[in-house]
Scaffold this motif. Structure first.
Motif, PDB file in Angstrom:
ATOM      1  N   GLU A  56       0.318   5.773   0.128  1.00  0.00           N
ATOM      2  CA  GLU A  56      -0.594   6.904   0.156  1.00  0.00           C
ATOM      3  C   GLU A  56       0.189   8.142   0.551  1.00  0.00           C
ATOM      4  O   GLU A  56       1.180   8.062   1.279  1.00  0.00           O
ATOM      5  CB  GLU A  56      -1.725   6.662   1.153  1.00  0.00           C
ATOM      6  CG  GLU A  56      -2.895   7.608   1.005  1.00  0.00           C
ATOM      7  CD  GLU A  56      -3.556   7.488  -0.362  1.00  0.00           C
ATOM      8  OE1 GLU A  56      -3.360   8.430  -1.171  1.00  0.00           O
ATOM      9  OE2 GLU A  56      -4.216   6.487  -0.620  1.00  0.00           O
ATOM     10  N   MET A  69       0.843  -1.189   0.000  1.00  0.00           N
ATOM     11  CA  MET A  69       0.000   0.000   0.000  1.00  0.00           C
ATOM     12  C   MET A  69       0.874   1.232   0.000  1.00  0.00           C
ATOM     13  O   MET A  69       1.947   1.226   0.589  1.00  0.00           O
ATOM     14  CB  MET A  69      -0.892   0.013   1.248  1.00  0.00           C
ATOM     15  CG  MET A  69      -1.849   1.203   1.329  1.00  0.00           C
ATOM     16  SD  MET A  69      -1.829   2.045   2.922  1.00  0.00           S
ATOM     17  CE  MET A  69      -0.215   2.821   2.912  1.00  0.00           C
ATOM     18  N   THR A  95     -12.677   1.535   1.077  1.00  0.00           N
ATOM     19  CA  THR A  95     -12.180   2.878   0.826  1.00  0.00           C
ATOM     20  C   THR A  95     -12.681   3.832   1.910  1.00  0.00           C
ATOM     21  O   THR A  95     -13.752   3.626   2.481  1.00  0.00           O
ATOM     22  CB  THR A  95     -12.629   3.381  -0.562  1.00  0.00           C
ATOM     23  OG1 THR A  95     -11.965   4.613  -0.862  1.00  0.00           O
ATOM     24  CG2 THR A  95     -14.128   3.619  -0.628  1.00  0.00           C
ATOM     25  N   ARG A 113      -6.290  -6.250   1.740  1.00  0.00           N
ATOM     26  CA  ARG A 113      -6.665  -4.890   1.365  1.00  0.00           C
ATOM     27  C   ARG A 113      -6.273  -3.977   2.511  1.00  0.00           C
ATOM     28  O   ARG A 113      -6.685  -4.200   3.652  1.00  0.00           O
ATOM     29  CB  ARG A 113      -8.161  -4.807   1.106  1.00  0.00           C
ATOM     30  CG  ARG A 113      -8.663  -5.718   0.005  1.00  0.00           C
ATOM     31  CD  ARG A 113      -8.251  -5.214  -1.360  1.00  0.00           C
ATOM     32  NE  ARG A 113      -8.806  -6.029  -2.427  1.00  0.00           N
ATOM     33  CZ  ARG A 113      -8.589  -5.811  -3.718  1.00  0.00           C
ATOM     34  NH1 ARG A 113      -7.831  -4.807  -4.082  1.00  0.00           N
ATOM     35  NH2 ARG A 113      -9.110  -6.599  -4.638  1.00  0.00           N
ATOM     36  N   ARG A 145      -5.790   0.261   3.549  1.00  0.00           N
ATOM     37  CA  ARG A 145      -5.994   1.647   3.143  1.00  0.00           C
ATOM     38  C   ARG A 145      -5.619   2.577   4.304  1.00  0.00           C
ATOM     39  O   ARG A 145      -6.021   2.344   5.449  1.00  0.00           O
ATOM     40  CB  ARG A 145      -7.455   1.889   2.747  1.00  0.00           C
ATOM     41  CG  ARG A 145      -7.930   1.043   1.573  1.00  0.00           C
ATOM     42  CD  ARG A 145      -7.275   1.467   0.277  1.00  0.00           C
ATOM     43  NE  ARG A 145      -7.743   0.676  -0.858  1.00  0.00           N
ATOM     44  CZ  ARG A 145      -7.131  -0.410  -1.321  1.00  0.00           C
ATOM     45  NH1 ARG A 145      -6.017  -0.823  -0.738  1.00  0.00           N
ATOM     46  NH2 ARG A 145      -7.621  -1.067  -2.347  1.00  0.00           N
TER      47      ARG A 145
END
Length: 326
Positions: free
Chosen positions: A21, A19, A110, A62, A64
């Motif tokens: 960001e 990941m 999300t 997953r 986030r």
């Protein structure tokens, strides 16, 4: 004009970039598997901070980053492979919250842009939206995605868009849980969805069709099709000023588009199949995640003062950065 800027490449070992960001200040958070290591880089590729006991990250989990996170306080949402549980973790490995509201494994999750809401979808289209602060479920509905769903919040958290294998993007009102738009006419599975910064345009990338579609959110009218990729469009993002769209494809190319004219600005060759493109908050850096020849996921940062002036299409000079903790 021959403005390409500079490039930074993060290659992790022995795992891969699971990941990434941007924080609001432009610093980059990178998480790698398989041991939950997390690092923060500046845009020059220098390591600022690292943790070695973050949330357990399997290769297909997953993960986030919660918007609004800071270098001192990082929070992540995680859905493990093959499970229907949704969890919130700190960078130090502390579990903050968990939700066990799903009947089957999650295919995507999300956050809203302000980090207050968290949405998740299963392959069959079961969607739930939670308030992160009090862990309350605020909306639940069944989206007709056909399988393998993807999600995107509008910038003001008014709508949630869902897409999948049935080639339809549905837009839902978060407050009342009702569908407000059904965007039909795509020529392939919906692989990526993004809203423009003002929330007025929705972009969708397709697998089989090798195109990106632009829609007027208020009228449901198709604005344009972006032709140019020779394989699937698996990722799409708007620049913060809304003037540029980046698309990443299976053809190992990133393409930049003018949002007013819908014309291609340039093509940036990449050394692998692209899984994600993302602009930094100031719009001067484009992060590209791709799978390299050794099948590890690699992260490349491309810098430019303004994307509208790029004409040189050769790959910019690159510096390889090895993420020591990853």
């Amino acid at each position: 004009v021959r403005l390409v800027g500079s490039e930074m490449c993060i290659r992790d070992s022995p795992g891969h970039v699971s990941m990434f960001e941007f924080l609001k200040d432009g610093q980059l958070v990178v998480a790698g598997s398989h041991h939950g290591e997390i690092q923060i880089f500046d845009t020059a590729g220098r390591t600022i901070t690292e943790w070695t006991q973050g949330p357990n990250i399997e290769s297909r989990s997953r993960l986030r980053l919660r918007p609004g996170s800071t270098r001192e306080k990082l929070e992540f949402a995680r859905a493990a492979r093959g499970e229907g549980d949704l969890e919130l973790w700190s960078a130090s490995g502390e579990q903050i919250a968990s939700w066990s509201n799903f009947q089957e494994p999650l295919s995507e999750l999300t956050f809203s842009s302000d980090g207050k809401l968290l949405a998740a979808i299963t392959a069959s289209g079961e969607v739930k939206i939670f308030s992160v602060k009090d862990q309350r479920e605020i909306a639940s509905f069944k989206a007709d995605v056909g399988g393998s769903g993807c999600l995107a919040f509008s910038p003001q958290s008014r709508w949630l868009a869902c897409g999948g294998t049935n080639r339809i993007v549905s837009v839902w009102d978060i407050e009342n849980g009702e569908q407000t738009l059904k965007l039909d006419g795509h020529n392939g599975t919906i692989a990526a969805i993004a809203f423009s910064p003002d929330g007025g345009v929705l972009a969708a990338g397709t697998l089989q069709g090798n195109q990106a579609f632009l829609w007027d959110v208020h009228s449901g009218r198709q604005i344009a099709r972006l032709h140019g990729h020779f394989q699937h469009v698996g990722s799409i993002d708007f620049s913060p000023d809304g003037r540029t769209i980046a698309t990443g494809g299976g053809d190992r190319k990133v393409k930049l588009w003018n949002t007013d004219t819908h014309q291609q600005i340039t093509t940036l060759p990449i050394d692998g199949i692209i899984s994600r493109v993302k602009f930094s908050p100031d719009g001067r850096t484009l992060a590209v995640q791709y799978r390299g020849n050794n099948r590890r996921r690699v992260l490349r940062l491309i810098h430019a003062a303004t994307w509208q002036e790029i004409e040189e299409t050769k790959s910019p000079p690159s510096v390889e950065i090895r993420a020591s903790a990853l």
